[in-house]
Design a protein around this motif. Sequence first.
Motif, PDB file in Angstrom:
ATOM      1  N   LEU A  28      12.922   6.520  -2.042  1.00 50.14           N
ATOM      2  CA  LEU A  28      12.919   5.869  -3.356  1.00 50.14           C
ATOM      3  C   LEU A  28      11.501   5.717  -3.914  1.00 50.14           C
ATOM      4  O   LEU A  28      11.292   5.822  -5.120  1.00 50.14           O
ATOM      5  CB  LEU A  28      13.622   4.514  -3.283  1.00 50.14           C
ATOM      6  CG  LEU A  28      15.132   4.585  -2.994  1.00 50.14           C
ATOM      7  CD1 LEU A  28      15.679   3.207  -2.677  1.00 50.14           C
ATOM      8  CD2 LEU A  28      15.876   5.229  -4.155  1.00 50.14           C
ATOM      9  N   ILE A  29      10.528   5.491  -3.052  1.00 55.37           N
ATOM     10  CA  ILE A  29       9.128   5.417  -3.497  1.00 55.37           C
ATOM     11  C   ILE A  29       8.680   6.774  -4.035  1.00 55.37           C
ATOM     12  O   ILE A  29       8.018   6.864  -5.060  1.00 55.37           O
ATOM     13  CB  ILE A  29       8.206   4.966  -2.345  1.00 55.37           C
ATOM     14  CG1 ILE A  29       8.421   3.478  -2.056  1.00 55.37           C
ATOM     15  CG2 ILE A  29       6.736   5.257  -2.653  1.00 55.37           C
ATOM     16  CD1 ILE A  29       7.783   2.997  -0.759  1.00 55.37           C
TER      17      ILE A  29
ATOM     18  N   PHE B 231       0.829  -1.202   0.000  1.00 63.99           N
ATOM     19  CA  PHE B 231       0.000   0.000   0.000  1.00 63.99           C
ATOM     20  C   PHE B 231       0.866   1.256   0.000  1.00 63.99           C
ATOM     21  O   PHE B 231       0.494   2.261  -0.594  1.00 63.99           O
ATOM     22  CB  PHE B 231      -0.978  -0.010   1.176  1.00 63.99           C
ATOM     23  CG  PHE B 231      -2.092  -0.993   0.972  1.00 63.99           C
ATOM     24  CD1 PHE B 231      -3.181  -0.684   0.184  1.00 63.99           C
ATOM     25  CD2 PHE B 231      -2.019  -2.255   1.535  1.00 63.99           C
ATOM     26  CE1 PHE B 231      -4.196  -1.602  -0.036  1.00 63.99           C
ATOM     27  CE2 PHE B 231      -3.030  -3.183   1.329  1.00 63.99           C
ATOM     28  CZ  PHE B 231      -4.112  -2.858   0.538  1.00 63.99           C
ATOM     29  N   THR B 232       2.017   1.200   0.634  1.00 64.52           N
ATOM     30  CA  THR B 232       2.942   2.328   0.612  1.00 64.52           C
ATOM     31  C   THR B 232       3.450   2.565  -0.808  1.00 64.52           C
ATOM     32  O   THR B 232       3.673   3.703  -1.216  1.00 64.52           O
ATOM     33  CB  THR B 232       4.117   2.081   1.576  1.00 64.52           C
ATOM     34  OG1 THR B 232       3.594   1.834   2.877  1.00 64.52           O
ATOM     35  CG2 THR B 232       5.052   3.275   1.633  1.00 64.52           C
ATOM     36  N   MET B 233       3.599   1.494  -1.573  1.00 60.41           N
ATOM     37  CA  MET B 233       4.091   1.607  -2.949  1.00 60.41           C
ATOM     38  C   MET B 233       2.993   1.920  -3.961  1.00 60.41           C
ATOM     39  O   MET B 233       3.281   2.206  -5.119  1.00 60.41           O
ATOM     40  CB  MET B 233       4.781   0.306  -3.355  1.00 60.41           C
ATOM     41  CG  MET B 233       6.075   0.066  -2.629  1.00 60.41           C
ATOM     42  SD  MET B 233       6.871  -1.417  -3.205  1.00 60.41           S
ATOM     43  CE  MET B 233       5.948  -2.646  -2.302  1.00 60.41           C
TER      44      MET B 233
ATOM     45  N   ILE C  42      18.391  -0.506  -1.883  1.00 61.76           N
ATOM     46  CA  ILE C  42      18.749  -0.396  -0.465  1.00 61.76           C
ATOM     47  C   ILE C  42      19.865  -1.378  -0.127  1.00 61.76           C
ATOM     48  O   ILE C  42      20.854  -1.007   0.522  1.00 61.76           O
ATOM     49  CB  ILE C  42      17.512  -0.612   0.428  1.00 61.76           C
ATOM     50  CG1 ILE C  42      16.528   0.550   0.245  1.00 61.76           C
ATOM     51  CG2 ILE C  42      17.908  -0.751   1.894  1.00 61.76           C
ATOM     52  CD1 ILE C  42      15.164   0.328   0.869  1.00 61.76           C
ATOM     53  N   CYS C  43      19.715  -2.618  -0.557  1.00 58.93           N
ATOM     54  CA  CYS C  43      20.761  -3.617  -0.279  1.00 58.93           C
ATOM     55  C   CYS C  43      22.079  -3.209  -0.927  1.00 58.93           C
ATOM     56  O   CYS C  43      23.147  -3.389  -0.330  1.00 58.93           O
ATOM     57  CB  CYS C  43      20.329  -5.001  -0.766  1.00 58.93           C
ATOM     58  SG  CYS C  43      19.079  -5.757   0.294  1.00 58.93           S
TER      59      CYS C  43
ATOM     60  N   SER D 264      10.987  -4.957  -5.517  1.00 55.60           N
ATOM     61  CA  SER D 264      12.295  -5.542  -5.829  1.00 55.60           C
ATOM     62  C   SER D 264      13.311  -4.458  -6.187  1.00 55.60           C
ATOM     63  O   SER D 264      14.450  -4.482  -5.712  1.00 55.60           O
ATOM     64  CB  SER D 264      12.143  -6.541  -6.977  1.00 55.60           C
ATOM     65  OG  SER D 264      13.364  -7.178  -7.222  1.00 55.60           O
ATOM     66  N   LYS D 265      12.910  -3.498  -7.016  1.00 53.77           N
ATOM     67  CA  LYS D 265      13.826  -2.411  -7.390  1.00 53.77           C
ATOM     68  C   LYS D 265      14.262  -1.620  -6.160  1.00 53.77           C
ATOM     69  O   LYS D 265      15.437  -1.301  -5.996  1.00 53.77           O
ATOM     70  CB  LYS D 265      13.164  -1.481  -8.407  1.00 53.77           C
ATOM     71  CG  LYS D 265      13.047  -2.077  -9.787  1.00 53.77           C
ATOM     72  CD  LYS D 265      12.349  -1.107 -10.727  1.00 53.77           C
ATOM     73  CE  LYS D 265      12.181  -1.731 -12.107  1.00 53.77           C
ATOM     74  NZ  LYS D 265      11.437  -0.853 -13.012  1.00 53.77           N
ATOM     75  N   ILE D 266      13.310  -1.303  -5.311  1.00 52.83           N
ATOM     76  CA  ILE D 266      13.619  -0.520  -4.111  1.00 52.83           C
ATOM     77  C   ILE D 266      14.527  -1.308  -3.171  1.00 52.83           C
ATOM     78  O   ILE D 266      15.532  -0.792  -2.671  1.00 52.83           O
ATOM     79  CB  ILE D 266      12.319  -0.079  -3.412  1.00 52.83           C
ATOM     80  CG1 ILE D 266      11.640   0.994  -4.271  1.00 52.83           C
ATOM     81  CG2 ILE D 266      12.585   0.425  -1.995  1.00 52.83           C
ATOM     82  CD1 ILE D 266      10.229   1.329  -3.857  1.00 52.83           C
ATOM     83  N   MET D 267      14.192  -2.559  -2.937  1.00 52.69           N
ATOM     84  CA  MET D 267      14.992  -3.376  -2.017  1.00 52.69           C
ATOM     85  C   MET D 267      16.389  -3.648  -2.575  1.00 52.69           C
ATOM     86  O   MET D 267      17.366  -3.679  -1.816  1.00 52.69           O
ATOM     87  CB  MET D 267      14.264  -4.678  -1.689  1.00 52.69           C
ATOM     88  CG  MET D 267      12.930  -4.460  -0.978  1.00 52.69           C
ATOM     89  SD  MET D 267      13.042  -3.435   0.503  1.00 52.69           S
ATOM     90  CE  MET D 267      13.768  -4.603   1.619  1.00 52.69           C
ATOM     91  N   ASN D 268      16.505  -3.834  -3.879  1.00 50.75           N
ATOM     92  CA  ASN D 268      17.832  -4.013  -4.485  1.00 50.75           C
ATOM     93  C   ASN D 268      18.684  -2.766  -4.294  1.00 50.75           C
ATOM     94  O   ASN D 268      19.882  -2.854  -4.000  1.00 50.75           O
ATOM     95  CB  ASN D 268      17.710  -4.349  -5.972  1.00 50.75           C
ATOM     96  CG  ASN D 268      17.236  -5.754  -6.221  1.00 50.75           C
ATOM     97  OD1 ASN D 268      17.246  -6.605  -5.330  1.00 50.75           O
ATOM     98  ND2 ASN D 268      16.794  -6.012  -7.440  1.00 50.75           N
TER      99      ASN D 268
END
Length: 170
Positions: free
Chosen positions: A160-161, A4-6, A121-122, A115-119
């Motif tokens: 990033l969102i 929901f945030t995305m 961040i990682c 996935s894009k956001i988490m990649n």
Amino acid sequence: SAHFTMLPRIFEQCNITIDPLELSSFKRITQTDDLYSVVARTSNFSRDEIKQSFQSFFSIKNEKQYLHHSHNDVEQRRVICDFFKNVYPNLYQSLLSFHEKFDRSIKSYANEVESKIMNEICGRIILENLHPFRIHDAIYMTASEHARSCVDIKDLAIFLINNPNLNPLF
């Protein structure tokens, strides 16, 4: 409530326009508050009871079908629908009609954005010579590595969102 945030980012990516004031209010709730708690406060249900029913709401296609698909939580589902109809009517209508306009499901878009956001961040954590382990919208590190990390994961995710046109590092 990561998906929901995305949602505003997904709508933007799909060229779905939502009233700016409505979208701003939704971003505020999903990024600085707890959507489940906000909805629960409009009812007699607990946050956990409402949260359980939210999982299927993200992919709603038809209100009647959504309400009567499960006999266990129909009242919680009604609270969610009523909340969105009253507070976020344009967003609600866009959720209902999403499957009519796109070949892919909204969850597919959400997983892609996530996935894009988490990649990203990682990748930034790895630049600190640390070793993140990610599962969906969660990042795990040892306690000692977490203490050494300079990355504020939540703030970076929200940044990033809200800034989808920035070129990611990774």
